[in-house]
Scaffold this active site. Structure first.
Site, PDB file in Angstrom:
ATOM      1  N   SER A 258      28.152 -12.751  14.611  1.00  0.00           N
ATOM      2  CA  SER A 258      29.183 -12.530  15.624  1.00  0.00           C
ATOM      3  C   SER A 258      29.930 -11.236  15.328  1.00  0.00           C
ATOM      4  O   SER A 258      30.041 -10.821  14.172  1.00  0.00           O
ATOM      5  CB  SER A 258      30.165 -13.704  15.665  1.00  0.00           C
ATOM      6  OG  SER A 258      30.789 -13.874  14.405  1.00  0.00           O
ATOM      7  N   HIS A 272      32.249  -7.440  22.343  1.00  0.00           N
ATOM      8  CA  HIS A 272      32.011  -8.641  21.546  1.00  0.00           C
ATOM      9  C   HIS A 272      30.556  -9.080  21.734  1.00  0.00           C
ATOM     10  O   HIS A 272      29.978  -8.927  22.816  1.00  0.00           O
ATOM     11  CB  HIS A 272      32.939  -9.766  22.003  1.00  0.00           C
ATOM     12  CG  HIS A 272      32.434 -11.149  21.660  1.00  0.00           C
ATOM     13  ND1 HIS A 272      31.687 -11.904  22.539  1.00  0.00           N
ATOM     14  CD2 HIS A 272      32.555 -11.886  20.522  1.00  0.00           C
ATOM     15  CE1 HIS A 272      31.369 -13.048  21.972  1.00  0.00           C
ATOM     16  NE2 HIS A 272      31.883 -13.074  20.750  1.00  0.00           N
ATOM     17  N   ASN A 274      27.607 -12.292  20.121  1.00  0.00           N
ATOM     18  CA  ASN A 274      27.233 -13.353  19.195  1.00  0.00           C
ATOM     19  C   ASN A 274      25.807 -13.764  19.517  1.00  0.00           C
ATOM     20  O   ASN A 274      25.466 -13.982  20.687  1.00  0.00           O
ATOM     21  CB  ASN A 274      28.168 -14.559  19.330  1.00  0.00           C
ATOM     22  CG  ASN A 274      27.735 -15.720  18.435  1.00  0.00           C
ATOM     23  OD1 ASN A 274      26.818 -16.470  18.759  1.00  0.00           O
ATOM     24  ND2 ASN A 274      28.395 -15.847  17.303  1.00  0.00           N
ATOM     25  N   TYR A 275      24.976 -13.861  18.480  1.00  0.00           N
ATOM     26  CA  TYR A 275      23.617 -14.369  18.642  1.00  0.00           C
ATOM     27  C   TYR A 275      23.361 -15.382  17.538  1.00  0.00           C
ATOM     28  O   TYR A 275      23.683 -15.126  16.370  1.00  0.00           O
ATOM     29  CB  TYR A 275      22.599 -13.217  18.615  1.00  0.00           C
ATOM     30  CG  TYR A 275      22.730 -12.351  19.851  1.00  0.00           C
ATOM     31  CD1 TYR A 275      22.176 -12.752  21.064  1.00  0.00           C
ATOM     32  CD2 TYR A 275      23.469 -11.167  19.811  1.00  0.00           C
ATOM     33  CE1 TYR A 275      22.352 -11.978  22.210  1.00  0.00           C
ATOM     34  CE2 TYR A 275      23.654 -10.402  20.959  1.00  0.00           C
ATOM     35  CZ  TYR A 275      23.087 -10.816  22.141  1.00  0.00           C
ATOM     36  OH  TYR A 275      23.269 -10.070  23.282  1.00  0.00           O
ATOM     37  N   GLY A 420      37.695 -26.688   9.763  1.00  0.00           N
ATOM     38  CA  GLY A 420      38.262 -26.274   8.486  1.00  0.00           C
ATOM     39  C   GLY A 420      37.477 -25.142   7.861  1.00  0.00           C
ATOM     40  O   GLY A 420      37.285 -25.100   6.641  1.00  0.00           O
TER      41      GLY A 420
END
Length: 462
Positions: A258, A272, A274-275, A420
């Site tokens: 990303s 931006h 993402n892959y 988290g």
């Protein structure tokens, strides 16, 4: 009734005692402070999206002491106190403060108690804490390992995906460094024993980019069934096919890259991408990702270049890809509470598994390799453009919108925070500076208004 049982049915005696002590402290404070001090504190302003801060150039926030004197023009005007009010403190304010203090303390403790009860749910009872953009771990180093995943077969889809994403990360970082001419990416590698790890590369304070980051994650683990819906809209379909028993954890593997780039110049757009490849078992897997662009000012030739680059890639693999994925991007990047998109779109796809893995791998690889030719020429064209303080202000307002989307709607951000995950990696997408103004709308006929209409009504550029 033992202590644990009493806490589950109400507040313990210690909590009530603490609340009373806080209230008494406030009474003492109220009885010693003159009314002028109360008026001064109450008159403290809340300017734009900040508390106890003053606005610096371009709307950035500088923290100040809440009891420190501020210029009179920055304070909220209040009615002047009468001579009687100034000379004789009233008992009403301290008494009210006492009860308010008790109420606040009891409420906080009640919420804390409720949170403790909720923490026993499956979010903390599973290995889901490992599934995020990054993993909370002490094993962080600047030495980048050759392989992050645990599959020993270099020809497996897992190892091939990691190798492809790592190569793309290095190629993109090199191109951005060359364009910036000053700043370099800092690399941090992290490992989570038995689960995998990642490599975060972040740039800050460059000539061109205020902030840029490219993060790689390669993870394996388990998550509760109810958590799968945060990763895919087809969670129910996958779970049905896997025939898992109720409560049985879902195994997963994910390899993801990303990136976000926030330039300084308002005429240079944010970008931006993402892959990723996600696998639950041999029969349940999918590819996902996309690249999108967020300009503050419209240059139609830039948008034709950006969208045209990805249309060529899509058309090479499927003539319906670009039309479908462009529409998906416009829908996904919608800031619903604003009724406008984050930017001017691009392509976005998810749960892509309608053909063989090799074909989809090649498509994802070509999309990733198109990031530099689609984006960097636009930056080179505009990085030397002059701009005004008003144009910078508009850019920061749009950065505020960008932040709203990422914190409220973005799947990756929400997924990472609920899991988290490694917080520095998850929130890497947030810009360094942003701005909010009450009821702000650009004036009709301006360049800001022109692009604002495109945020509200997306169009096709190619």
């Amino acid at each position: 009734m033992d202590r644990s049982e009493s806490e589950s049915h109400g507040l313990p005696v210690q909590a009530i005692t603490a609340a009373v002590c806080i209230g008494l402290s406030i009474i003492l404070l109220g009885s010693t402070l003159p009314q002028q001090a109360y008026a001064k504190v109450v008159s403290r302003p809340i300017q734009k999206a900040q508390i106890y801060g003053t606005t610096t150039a371009w709307g950035s926030v500088k923290a100040t002491n809440p009891l420190q004197e501020v210029p009179s023009e920055s304070r909220v005007r209040t009615s002047p106190l009468s001579a009687t009010q100034q000379s004789s403190p009233s008992l009403l304010a301290p008494v009210a403060a006492f009860f308010a203090g008790c109420a606040v303390a009891v409420t906080a403790l009640a919420l804390r108690s409720s949170t403790k009860r909720q923490s026993s749910t499956s979010w903390e009872d599973s290995n889901f804490s490992s599934l995020a953009v990054g993993v909370v771990t002490e094993d962080v180093t600047e030495e980048v390992p050759d392989v992050l995943g645990d599959n020993p077969d270099p020809n497996s889809i897992e190892r091939r995906m990691e190798a492809m994403l790592r190569a793309g990360q290095l190629k993109i970082c090199q191109a951005i460094e060359e364009s910036d001419g000053k700043a370099k990416f800092r690399a941090d590698a992290w490992k989570s024993p038995g689960r995998g790890g990642g490599v975060s590369r972040v740039m800050a304070d460059g000539n061109v980019w205020e902030k840029a980051g490219v993060n790689l994650s390669v993870l394996r683990g388990q998550m509760p069934q109810e958590a799968l819906s945060a990763a895919t809209e087809k969670a129910a379909e996958y779970l049905k096919r896997m025939n898992l028993k109720p409560g049985e954890p879902v195994p997963f593997f994910v390899a993801s890259l990303s990136c976000v780039m926030h330039p300084r110049n308002p005429h240079c757009p944010t970008m931006h991408f993402n892959y990723r490849y996600f696998e639950l078992d041999a029969d349940n897997w999918w590819f996902a990702g996309g690249t999108d662009i967020t300009p503050a000012y419209l240059d139609e030739e830039d948008m034709k270049h950006f969208h045209g680059t990805y249309k060529k890639v899509c058309d090479k693999h499927d003539k319906d890809f670009y039309r479908t994925f462009k529409k998906c991007a416009d829908e996904y990047f919608l800031i619903k509470h604003r009724g406008e998109t984050r930017g001017l779109g691009g392509i976005f796809f998810d749960d892509l598994n309608d053909r063989d893995k090799d074909s989809l791998f090649n498509f994802a690889e070509e999309c990733l390799n198109s990031v530099v030719p689609a984006y960097v020429p636009i930056i080179e064209k505009h990085k030397g453009d002059s701009f005004t303080e008003e144009q910078k202000r508009w850019q920061l307002l749009r950065r505020g919108r960008y932040t709203e989307f990422n914190l409220i709607y973005d799947r990756g951000t929400i997924f990472g925070l609920r899991a988290g995950g490694r917080i520095e990696s998850i929130l890497m997408t947030i810009p360094e500076m942003a701005r909010w103004e009450y009821l702000h709308e650009p004036a009709p006929g301006t360049e800001e208004y022109k692009i604002w209409q495109l945020y509200k009504n997306p169009v096709d550029f190619v």
